[in-house]
Write a protein that holds these residues in place. Structure first.
Motif, mmCIF file in Angstrom:
data_model
loop_
_atom_site.group_PDB
_atom_site.id
_atom_site.type_symbol
_atom_site.label_atom_id
_atom_site.label_comp_id
_atom_site.label_asym_id
_atom_site.label_seq_id
_atom_site.Cartn_x
_atom_site.Cartn_y
_atom_site.Cartn_z
ATOM 1 N N LEU A 42 0.869 -1.121 0.069
ATOM 2 C CA LEU A 42 -0.003 0.088 -0.011
ATOM 3 C C LEU A 42 0.682 1.266 -0.108
ATOM 4 N N LEU A 43 0.469 2.117 -0.826
ATOM 5 C CA LEU A 43 1.082 3.494 -0.918
ATOM 6 C C LEU A 43 0.344 4.324 0.303
ATOM 7 N N THR A 44 1.054 4.764 1.370
ATOM 8 C CA THR A 44 0.341 5.227 2.644
ATOM 9 C C THR A 44 0.605 6.639 2.620
ATOM 10 N N PHE A 45 -0.140 7.640 3.470
ATOM 11 C CA PHE A 45 0.178 9.012 3.594
ATOM 12 C C PHE A 45 -0.605 9.145 4.931
ATOM 13 N N LEU A 46 -0.060 9.936 5.981
ATOM 14 C CA LEU A 46 -0.598 10.032 7.396
ATOM 15 C C LEU A 46 -1.532 9.200 7.801
ATOM 16 N N GLU A 51 -3.202 4.041 -1.965
ATOM 17 C CA GLU A 51 -3.377 3.387 -3.335
ATOM 18 C C GLU A 51 -2.558 2.055 -3.255
ATOM 19 N N VAL A 52 -3.112 0.939 -4.092
ATOM 20 C CA VAL A 52 -2.535 -0.449 -3.631
ATOM 21 C C VAL A 52 -1.439 -0.345 -4.910
ATOM 22 N N ILE A 53 -0.315 -0.797 -4.653
ATOM 23 C CA ILE A 53 0.884 -0.729 -5.587
ATOM 24 C C ILE A 53 1.569 -2.139 -5.501
ATOM 25 N N ASP A 54 2.185 -2.253 -6.547
ATOM 26 C CA ASP A 54 3.122 -3.576 -6.696
ATOM 27 C C ASP A 54 4.323 -3.767 -5.894
ATOM 28 N N ALA A 55 4.935 -4.686 -5.592
ATOM 29 C CA ALA A 55 6.304 -4.886 -5.112
ATOM 30 C C ALA A 55 7.426 -3.975 -5.759
ATOM 31 N N ALA A 56 7.135 -4.143 -7.254
ATOM 32 C CA ALA A 56 8.143 -3.275 -7.737
ATOM 33 C C ALA A 56 8.482 -1.841 -7.697
ATOM 34 N N ARG A 57 6.897 -1.426 -7.396
ATOM 35 C CA ARG A 57 6.789 0.053 -7.179
ATOM 36 C C ARG A 57 7.146 0.355 -5.780
ATOM 37 N N ALA A 58 6.822 -0.398 -4.995
ATOM 38 C CA ALA A 58 7.296 -0.316 -3.471
ATOM 39 C C ALA A 58 8.949 -0.042 -3.481
ATOM 40 N N THR A 59 9.533 -0.962 -4.083
ATOM 41 C CA THR A 59 10.966 -1.008 -4.155
ATOM 42 C C THR A 59 11.374 0.242 -4.559
ATOM 43 N N ALA A 60 10.943 0.742 -5.604
ATOM 44 C CA ALA A 60 11.537 2.001 -6.569
ATOM 45 C C ALA A 60 11.288 3.302 -5.564
ATOM 46 N N ILE A 61 10.056 3.296 -4.883
ATOM 47 C CA ILE A 61 9.560 4.446 -3.842
ATOM 48 C C ILE A 61 10.540 4.394 -2.590
ATOM 49 N N ASN A 62 10.559 3.096 -2.208
ATOM 50 C CA ASN A 62 11.686 2.892 -1.101
ATOM 51 C C ASN A 62 13.272 3.360 -1.500
ATOM 52 N N ASN A 63 13.398 3.110 -2.490
ATOM 53 C CA ASN A 63 15.041 3.490 -3.004
ATOM 54 C C ASN A 63 14.882 4.918 -3.155
ATOM 55 N N ALA A 64 14.001 5.667 -3.781
ATOM 56 C CA ALA A 64 13.944 7.038 -3.943
ATOM 57 C C ALA A 64 13.861 7.786 -2.332
ATOM 58 N N LEU A 65 13.008 7.302 -1.308
ATOM 59 C CA LEU A 65 13.122 7.755 -0.186
ATOM 60 C C LEU A 65 14.332 7.568 0.700
ATOM 61 N N ALA A 66 15.271 6.344 0.421
ATOM 62 C CA ALA A 66 16.445 6.253 0.739
ATOM 63 C C ALA A 66 17.234 7.049 0.178
ATOM 64 N N ALA A 67 17.418 7.352 -0.821
ATOM 65 C CA ALA A 67 18.222 8.072 -1.847
ATOM 66 C C ALA A 67 18.015 9.805 -1.243
ATOM 67 N N LEU A 68 17.004 10.190 -0.593
ATOM 68 C CA LEU A 68 16.475 11.403 -0.295
ATOM 69 C C LEU A 68 17.365 11.513 1.082
ATOM 70 N N ASP A 69 17.333 10.444 1.746
ATOM 71 C CA ASP A 69 18.009 10.500 3.347
ATOM 72 C C ASP A 69 19.560 10.630 3.085
ATOM 73 N N ALA A 70 19.940 9.822 1.997
ATOM 74 C CA ALA A 70 21.548 9.818 1.833
ATOM 75 C C ALA A 70 21.699 11.285 1.236
ATOM 76 N N ALA A 71 21.271 11.872 0.436
ATOM 77 C CA ALA A 71 21.320 13.139 -0.002
ATOM 78 C C ALA A 71 21.373 14.265 1.274
ATOM 79 N N MET A 72 20.520 14.177 2.115
ATOM 80 C CA MET A 72 20.386 14.962 3.249
ATOM 81 C C MET A 72 21.621 14.910 4.280
ATOM 82 N N LEU A 73 22.169 13.626 4.289
ATOM 83 C CA LEU A 73 23.169 13.207 5.092
ATOM 84 C C LEU A 73 24.524 13.817 4.290
#
Length: 101
Positions: A42-46, A51-73
């Motif tokens: 599931l794609l969640t907010f608050l 939205e219901v998403i597939d595993a590939a999209r979940a992985t891509a979103i998690n990678n993007a969030l990890a990249a954002l964390d890495a950039a901030m560090l």
């Protein structure tokens, strides 16, 4: 800015699911997507599934969030690995703009 975060259903009732994701386990409101089977992403907010998403999209979103964390560090070395599908790819124009070249 709104950021949706993927969570995977571990247990579900008609309106609430116990899910696991980057922040551990959370109870997620299913009002917008309905009851979902165990294993569904599931794609969640608050605290609500948007939205219901597939595993590939979940992985891509998690990678993007990890990249954002890495950039901030300031850890820019990890960013290319997290966007491996984009690193050696040329950008493509959308079909409606190709005729304007």
């Amino acid at each position: 800015m709104c950021l949706g975060v993927p969570y995977r259903v571990m247990e579900s009732t008609a309106w609430i699911a116990r899910c696991e994701g980057p922040d551990g386990e959370l109870l997620i409101d299913l009002s917008l997507v309905g009851e979902q089977p165990v294993g569904t992403w599931l794609l969640t907010f608050l605290g609500a599934a948007r939205e219901v998403i597939d595993a590939a999209r979940a992985t891509a979103i998690n990678n993007a969030l990890a990249a954002l964390d890495a950039a901030m560090l300031g850890d820019t070395a990890r960013i290319d690995a997290l966007f491996a599908d984009l690193v050696d790819r040329e950008p493509a124009l959308p079909d409606h703009l190709k005729d304007l070249q």
